[in-house]
Design a protein around this motif. Structure first.
Motif: not given
Length: 149
Positions: A80-83, A95-99
């Protein structure tokens, strides 16, 4: 010209990509022997810093002699990717703490001086080493080394 530079689209969730990690020849030997380890910090917090852009990885480590740089080519399932597209983004280091499994900095968004994309992969187990290659010659190697080792 690298296709990743033209492609401003980020990595898609769950897809596997070829990425690159620039390092010293000594660190490359350690990584090849025992795998990647999460950095303790950096621009995006802990993780393994990679790019789909060979030009980006070829610049690292910045301020290290070019003849002792090695690029490790890897395959990464990004999960799962977050920009993270601006400085002081609310999830820049969490970001990792949010999945999310991977943080992606888009090209030319103002986060890195070089304007080239960067990825931070939380879990080194998502990374499979393919081989090592010589870095591309670097012209005008400005850029930010935040967390990229």
């Amino acid at each position: 010209m690298s296709s990743a530079r033209v492609d401003r689209k980020g990595p898609e969730d769950g897809v596997t990509y070829v990425m690159y990690h620039g390092t010293t020849s000594a660190n490359a030997r350690l990584i090849l022997a025992s795998g990647f380890r999460q950095s303790s910090g950096g621009m995006l917090g802990p993780g393994v810093y990679l790019s789909r852009d060979l030009d980006k990885a070829s610049r690292y480590p910045i301020d290290h002699p070019e003849d002792d740089r090695v690029v490790i080519r890897v395959r990464v399932n990004v999960g799962k990717v977050k920009a993270i597209d601006r400085q002081n983004h609310p999830l820049q280091k969490t970001w990792h703490d949010h999945g999310y499994d991977t943080a992606w900095v888009p090209p030319n968004c103002g986060m890195v001086k070089s304007g080239l994309e960067e990825n931070c992969v939380w879990d080194p187990k998502r990374i499979t080493i393919i081989d090592t290659i010589k870095p591309k010659p670097v012209q005008g190697a400005g850029g930010s080394a935040w967390g990229y080792r």
